[in-house]
Design a protein around this motif. Structure first.
Motif, short mmCIF file in Angstrom:
data_model
loop_
_atom_site.label_atom_id
_atom_site.label_comp_id
_atom_site.label_asym_id
_atom_site.label_seq_id
_atom_site.Cartn_x
_atom_site.Cartn_y
_atom_site.Cartn_z
N ASP A 113 85.57 -11.69 -11.69
CA ASP A 113 85.43 -12.83 -12.21
C ASP A 113 83.95 -13.34 -11.91
N LYS A 114 83.19 -12.91 -13.02
CA LYS A 114 81.75 -13.68 -12.81
C LYS A 114 81.46 -14.84 -12.34
N ASP A 115 82.14 -15.77 -12.85
CA ASP A 115 81.99 -17.17 -12.49
C ASP A 115 82.20 -17.52 -10.82
N ALA A 116 82.86 -16.43 -10.28
CA ALA A 116 83.27 -16.42 -8.57
C ALA A 116 82.05 -15.71 -8.12
N VAL A 117 80.72 -15.27 -8.66
CA VAL A 117 79.86 -14.49 -8.09
C VAL A 117 78.41 -15.41 -8.40
N GLU A 118 77.77 -15.62 -7.30
CA GLU A 118 76.51 -16.22 -7.51
C GLU A 118 75.35 -15.34 -7.61
N VAL A 119 75.11 -15.14 -8.63
CA VAL A 119 73.68 -13.91 -9.03
C VAL A 119 72.53 -14.79 -8.71
N VAL A 120 71.67 -13.90 -7.87
CA VAL A 120 70.22 -14.64 -7.56
C VAL A 120 69.19 -13.45 -7.84
N ALA A 121 67.87 -13.93 -8.32
CA ALA A 121 67.05 -12.88 -8.30
C ALA A 121 66.04 -13.44 -7.33
#
Length: 337
Positions: free
Chosen positions: A164-172
């Motif tokens: 569930d991509k909404d449950a993953v906080e992706v940061v750069a």
């Protein structure tokens, strides 16, 4: 009693001819023994996974093949390939993804050795965080560099593994800050690392083993490192290419049989770049990945492996199309034991 003038002149002429023949023989012999000067461009600065080439140079494996090989550090796979394609360097050591992209773009190169049958792209978690499957990314702050190969496949990787991509906080983040942010707990997972490179360094810094997974174990098997030459050299100097691979192969075999000694050789050659603990970890990780995949023979690729890689890259949008596997690699110069 003095000799007649004509006799002395005859002896002088004979001596001169003998000296000329001796000189010519010496020059010819030196030319025959002269080593072919070559260069190998790495895709990045020196690290433990490049140890086989340091060993091949330090232990004289290249010299035994009448080769004088300069191992050069790099600043990216694409630049390394461009350097080979334009003749500035003779060989490059780079991952298959960039090789395929370059050939698709018309670059006159080909992989002459399929070194890693399985790519070591993976993810690592900070101390205390569990990372056993892709599902563990949910609820975590995950760093994915915009320029990374993994960023290109993230959507497809998430879909295939039902994340569930909404449950993953992706940061750069700034590349130079990644390790510090992970180890200080400001991010939970680095999702674009290489297990043969960053993982041993992070574990050495952390002082403990860290949970990690390999992308290839979860639906995305692609070929890793390859050795590449330009098409013109492959056609015009096949024996030089073969001798280079024979020596490089001996370097890899030495590292496989003597990892501690090999790491020590690399650290001694590059004391400012390589730390002993991280280097032996990188060497051991390299050996583990070299033992995976098929064919098992060192440097030998397969149509099946390259086809699977090409299809994966196309399915994930990294490339738009591809040719037959033989357009990208050859086994013609690998000596079978």
């Amino acid at each position: 009693m003095s000799q007649p003038t004509s006799t002395r002149k005859t002896k002088i002429r004979r001596a001169a001819r003998c000296a000329a023949v001796a000189l010519a023989t010496t020059v010819t012999g030196s030319a025959a023994m002269a080593q072919d000067a070559l260069s190998l461009r790495l895709n990045w600065t020196m690290k433990g996974e490049f140890t086989p080439f340091v060993v091949a140079a330090s232990k004289g494996f290249f010299a035994e093949q009448d080769l004088d090989v300069t191992v050069k550090e790099g600043s990216g796979a694409t630049l390394a390939l461009q350097s080979v394609a334009t003749g500035q360097d003779d060989f490059a050591y780079v991952p298959s993804v960039q090789v395929i992209q370059a050939i698709n773009g018309g670059m006159p190169i080909q992989a002459i050795a399929t070194v890693s049958k399985v790519d070591s792209m993976g993810m690592v978690a900070r101390p205390g965080v569990t990372l056993a499957t892709p599902a563990d990314l949910q609820g975590k702050k995950v760093e994915i560099a915009a320029s990374s190969t993994f960023n290109n496949i993230w959507d497809a990787f998430a879909a295939k593994n039902e994340i569930d991509k909404d449950a993953v906080e992706v940061v750069a983040v700034n590349p130079g800050a990644r390790f510090g942010l992970l180890l200080s707990g400001q991010v939970d997972v680095l999702a674009d690392i290489f297990i043969t490179n960053e993982l041993p360094v992070l574990e050495a810094k952390a002082g403990e083993s860290l949970d990690h997974i390999a992308v290839g174990d979860f639906g995305f098997p692609i070929i890793g490192y390859t050795l590449v030459a330009r098409s013109e050299m492959i056609e015009s100097q096949p024996e030089v290419v073969r001798r280079f691979l024979d020596a490089a192969k001996e370097g890899f075999e030495f590292v496989s049989a003597n990892p501690a000694d090999a790491a020590e050789i690399a650290v001694a050659a590059y004391p400012e770049q390589l730390m002993p603990e991280a280097t032996i970890g990188q060497v051991e990780a390299l050996n583990a990945f070299l033992a995976e995949g098929s064919p098992s023979a060192l440097f030998v690729g397969s149509d099946e492996g390259w086809q699977a890689t090409l299809e994966t890259l196309k399915d994930t949008g990294v490339i738009d199309a591809f040719e037959a596997p033989g357009s990208y690699y050859t086994n013609a110069f690998v000596t079978n034991d």
